[in-house]
Each structure stands twice: as structure tokens, then as C-alpha cells.
Design a protein around this motif. Structure first.
Motif, PDB file in Angstrom:
ATOM      1  N   HIS A   1     -28.869  45.123   8.716  1.00 46.95           N
ATOM      2  CA  HIS A   1     -27.905  45.543   9.736  1.00 46.95           C
ATOM      3  C   HIS A   1     -27.199  44.335  10.344  1.00 46.95           C
ATOM      4  N   ARG A   2     -27.939  43.267  10.603  1.00 42.47           N
ATOM      5  CA  ARG A   2     -27.326  42.063  11.157  1.00 42.47           C
ATOM      6  C   ARG A   2     -26.290  41.494  10.200  1.00 42.47           C
ATOM      7  N   LYS A   3     -26.614  41.451   8.902  1.00 41.53           N
ATOM      8  CA  LYS A   3     -25.683  40.918   7.900  1.00 41.53           C
ATOM      9  C   LYS A   3     -24.407  41.748   7.818  1.00 41.53           C
ATOM     10  N   LEU A   4     -24.544  43.048   8.093  1.00 47.96           N
ATOM     11  CA  LEU A   4     -23.375  43.933   8.065  1.00 47.96           C
ATOM     12  C   LEU A   4     -22.571  43.859   9.367  1.00 47.96           C
ATOM     13  N   GLY A   5     -23.032  43.065  10.313  1.00 48.69           N
ATOM     14  CA  GLY A   5     -22.318  42.900  11.574  1.00 48.69           C
ATOM     15  C   GLY A   5     -22.585  43.998  12.587  1.00 48.69           C
ATOM     16  N   HIS A   6     -23.626  44.788  12.356  1.00 55.01           N
ATOM     17  CA  HIS A   6     -23.958  45.868  13.289  1.00 55.01           C
ATOM     18  C   HIS A   6     -24.655  45.296  14.521  1.00 55.01           C
ATOM     19  N   ALA A   7     -24.533  46.002  15.619  1.00 53.69           N
ATOM     20  CA  ALA A   7     -25.281  45.643  16.825  1.00 53.69           C
ATOM     21  C   ALA A   7     -26.727  46.078  16.614  1.00 53.69           C
ATOM     22  N   VAL A   8     -27.646  45.156  16.750  1.00 57.59           N
ATOM     23  CA  VAL A   8     -29.070  45.452  16.584  1.00 57.59           C
ATOM     24  C   VAL A   8     -29.706  45.457  17.965  1.00 57.59           C
ATOM     25  N   VAL A   9     -30.296  46.591  18.320  1.00 60.90           N
ATOM     26  CA  VAL A   9     -30.879  46.764  19.642  1.00 60.90           C
ATOM     27  C   VAL A   9     -32.355  47.114  19.498  1.00 60.90           C
ATOM     28  N   LEU A  10     -33.198  46.372  20.203  1.00 57.45           N
ATOM     29  CA  LEU A  10     -34.609  46.744  20.296  1.00 57.45           C
ATOM     30  C   LEU A  10     -34.741  47.622  21.536  1.00 57.45           C
ATOM     31  N   VAL A  11     -35.341  48.795  21.370  1.00 56.64           N
ATOM     32  CA  VAL A  11     -35.545  49.727  22.478  1.00 56.64           C
ATOM     33  C   VAL A  11     -37.021  50.070  22.498  1.00 56.64           C
ATOM     34  N   SER A  12     -37.704  49.634  23.559  1.00 55.99           N
ATOM     35  CA  SER A  12     -39.158  49.717  23.521  1.00 55.99           C
ATOM     36  C   SER A  12     -39.778  49.834  24.900  1.00 55.99           C
ATOM     37  N   ALA A  13     -40.967  50.401  24.935  1.00 53.78           N
ATOM     38  CA  ALA A  13     -41.770  50.433  26.159  1.00 53.78           C
ATOM     39  C   ALA A  13     -42.516  49.119  26.347  1.00 53.78           C
ATOM     40  N   SER A  14     -42.375  48.206  25.401  1.00 61.17           N
ATOM     41  CA  SER A  14     -43.001  46.893  25.529  1.00 61.17           C
ATOM     42  C   SER A  14     -42.434  46.153  26.734  1.00 61.17           C
ATOM     43  N   LEU A  15     -43.148  45.117  27.159  1.00 59.79           N
ATOM     44  CA  LEU A  15     -42.789  44.388  28.381  1.00 59.79           C
ATOM     45  C   LEU A  15     -41.845  43.229  28.111  1.00 59.79           C
ATOM     46  N   ASP A  16     -40.926  43.012  29.038  1.00 53.24           N
ATOM     47  CA  ASP A  16     -39.869  42.014  28.878  1.00 53.24           C
ATOM     48  C   ASP A  16     -40.330  40.570  28.677  1.00 53.24           C
ATOM     49  N   PRO A  17     -41.454  40.103  29.257  1.00 44.21           N
ATOM     50  CA  PRO A  17     -41.779  38.681  29.063  1.00 44.21           C
ATOM     51  C   PRO A  17     -41.959  38.271  27.596  1.00 44.21           C
ATOM     52  N   TYR A  18     -42.402  39.181  26.751  1.00 41.41           N
ATOM     53  CA  TYR A  18     -42.513  38.835  25.333  1.00 41.41           C
ATOM     54  C   TYR A  18     -41.466  39.516  24.472  1.00 41.41           C
ATOM     55  N   LEU A  19     -40.963  40.658  24.908  1.00 38.78           N
ATOM     56  CA  LEU A  19     -40.017  41.366  24.034  1.00 38.78           C
ATOM     57  C   LEU A  19     -38.653  40.693  24.002  1.00 38.78           C
ATOM     58  N   ILE A  20     -38.224  40.116  25.101  1.00 39.52           N
ATOM     59  CA  ILE A  20     -36.928  39.424  25.099  1.00 39.52           C
ATOM     60  C   ILE A  20     -36.949  38.219  24.154  1.00 39.52           C
ATOM     61  N   PRO A  21     -37.963  37.334  24.218  1.00 35.73           N
ATOM     62  CA  PRO A  21     -37.974  36.235  23.241  1.00 35.73           C
ATOM     63  C   PRO A  21     -38.187  36.722  21.803  1.00 35.73           C
ATOM     64  N   PHE A  22     -38.932  37.800  21.632  1.00 31.10           N
ATOM     65  CA  PHE A  22     -39.133  38.369  20.297  1.00 31.10           C
ATOM     66  C   PHE A  22     -37.797  38.852  19.737  1.00 31.10           C
ATOM     67  N   GLY A  23     -37.046  39.593  20.545  1.00 27.17           N
ATOM     68  CA  GLY A  23     -35.739  40.089  20.115  1.00 27.17           C
ATOM     69  C   GLY A  23     -34.777  38.955  19.820  1.00 27.17           C
ATOM     70  N   SER A  24     -34.808  37.930  20.636  1.00 21.38           N
ATOM     71  CA  SER A  24     -33.953  36.765  20.413  1.00 21.38           C
ATOM     72  C   SER A  24     -34.284  36.093  19.087  1.00 21.38           C
ATOM     73  N   SER A  25     -35.554  35.951  18.805  1.00 23.37           N
ATOM     74  CA  SER A  25     -35.982  35.326  17.556  1.00 23.37           C
ATOM     75  C   SER A  25     -35.552  36.136  16.334  1.00 23.37           C
ATOM     76  N   LEU A  26     -35.528  37.455  16.484  1.00 25.90           N
ATOM     77  CA  LEU A  26     -35.121  38.319  15.368  1.00 25.90           C
ATOM     78  C   LEU A  26     -33.605  38.446  15.256  1.00 25.90           C
ATOM     79  N   GLY A  27     -32.878  37.914  16.228  1.00 23.62           N
ATOM     80  CA  GLY A  27     -31.427  37.994  16.203  1.00 23.62           C
ATOM     81  C   GLY A  27     -30.875  39.298  16.732  1.00 23.62           C
ATOM     82  N   ALA A  28     -31.645  39.984  17.571  1.00 25.53           N
ATOM     83  CA  ALA A  28     -31.171  41.242  18.155  1.00 25.53           C
ATOM     84  C   ALA A  28     -29.991  40.975  19.084  1.00 25.53           C
ATOM     85  N   THR A  29     -29.077  41.910  19.128  1.00 28.92           N
ATOM     86  CA  THR A  29     -27.921  41.838  20.014  1.00 28.92           C
ATOM     87  C   THR A  29     -28.363  41.954  21.463  1.00 28.92           C
ATOM     88  N   THR A  30     -29.284  42.876  21.701  1.00 27.35           N
ATOM     89  CA  THR A  30     -29.829  43.073  23.043  1.00 27.35           C
ATOM     90  C   THR A  30     -31.216  43.682  22.941  1.00 27.35           C
TER      91      THR A  30
END
Length: 166
Positions: free
Chosen positions: A102-131
Motif C-alpha cells: 500500500h505504501r508503494k502504491l502511494g496509499h495512506a496507511v493508517v494504524l488503528v488500534s486499542a494499543s497505547l500511544d507511547p509504543y504505537l506511535i514509534p511503531f507506526g513511524s518505523s513502519l512508515g504509516a501515514t498516521t
């Protein structure tokens, strides 16, 4: 067929979808440890009621009271370390490959989770998530965690509501 003006959004859940397991419990163990269990023990009536109703949101909010008074920067540092561990040990290669596609196709990649922000934000950043849309720990003006969530647990219908709002 999509209109050229429409944005393609690829939304991914985390626990059990992008990862092979739940990540919240191990993070709680590492950051607040026994204080999470004590938070439950201190509220036996409300926890019992939540268990009977299978109200995971109330239980999570109660467990997160263990963060009250903890320096947010310390928890964020622990979260960044934990995010690397998730990526190294628990990332599902099949779902991650789909995310990368999806990232290669230029799509917006969004992680949507009940997980907690202190680790999910850096995790999403590392994976290249849009938000990243997730359950957030509330902080006071000095960055100290209050022990409350900034809003509802980002689970079930709340995930849909937040994604549509985004």
C-alpha cells in the motif's frame, strides 16, 4: 474504480493483525509492572462489575490508572524501545508485506488500534504509516501521566468513529 480525487486509505489493526500477539499486556508489565495489578485490586467492585459485563474498556481504563504520576518522557522512551521489539519479534511478515505494498502504491496507511500511544506511535513511524490512531494516555501540562485516557479506548466502533473523523 476510484475517482482520481479520492484518496485510498489502507487501515490496519495492530494486535493479532500486524503482530502475532497482543502488545498491551507486555508493555504494561514492563512499564508499570505490579502497579497495574494493584490498580485492579484497589477497585474490586468496579472491576468485578466490568468482568461480569465483559467491559474491556473499563478494565483497561482502570489498569491505566497505574500510570498516574509517572513521567511521560520515561514511558515514551520505554515505548520506543518496546516498538523496536515488536517489530523485531512479533511483526507478521504477511500483513507487513501488504502494508508495504500500500505504501508503494502511494496509499495512506493508517494504524488503528486499542494499543497505547507511547509504543504505537514509534511503531507506526518505523513502519512508515501515514498516521496512527490509538488509545492515548493523558498527560498534564508538565508531561506527567495522569492515569487517565484522553478519550475512549480505541476499540470496536470507536476505531471506526476515529478513522472516519480522521
Amino acid at each position: 474504480m476510484t475517482d482520481s480525487h479520492q484518496r485510498v486509505v489502507a487501515a490496519f489493526d495492530v494486535d493479532g493483525t500486524l503482530t502475532t500477539r497482543d502488545c498491551v499486556t507486555p508493555f504494561l508489565r514492563r512499564t508499570v509492572g505490579l502497579h497495574a495489578g494493584l490498580a485492579l485490586v484497589r477497585r474490586p467492585f468496579s472491576v468485578s462489575k466490568a468482568l461480569v459485563r465483559r467491559d474491556r474498556d473499563s478494565i483497561k481504563a482502570t489498569v491505566c490508572t497505574a500510570f498516574a504520576g509517572v513521567d511521560g518522557a520515561t514511558v515514551d522512551a520505554q515505548g520506543a524501545t518496546f516498538a523496536k521489539e515488536i517489530e523485531r519479534r512479533w511483526l507478521r511478515t504477511d500483513t507487513f508485506a501488504r502494508l508495504q505494498q500500500h505504501r508503494k502504491l502511494g496509499h495512506a496507511v493508517v494504524l488503528v488500534s486499542a494499543s497505547l500511544d507511547p509504543y504505537l506511535i514509534p511503531f507506526g513511524s518505523s513502519l512508515g504509516a501515514t498516521t496512527v490512531i490509538c488509545t492515548e494516555l493523558e498527560r498534564d501540562l508538565y508531561g506527567v501521566l495522569t492515569g487517565r485516557l484522553t478519550g475512549p479506548n480505541c476499540r470496536g466502533p470507536e476505531k471506526v468513529r476515529r478513522l472516519e473523523h480522521w
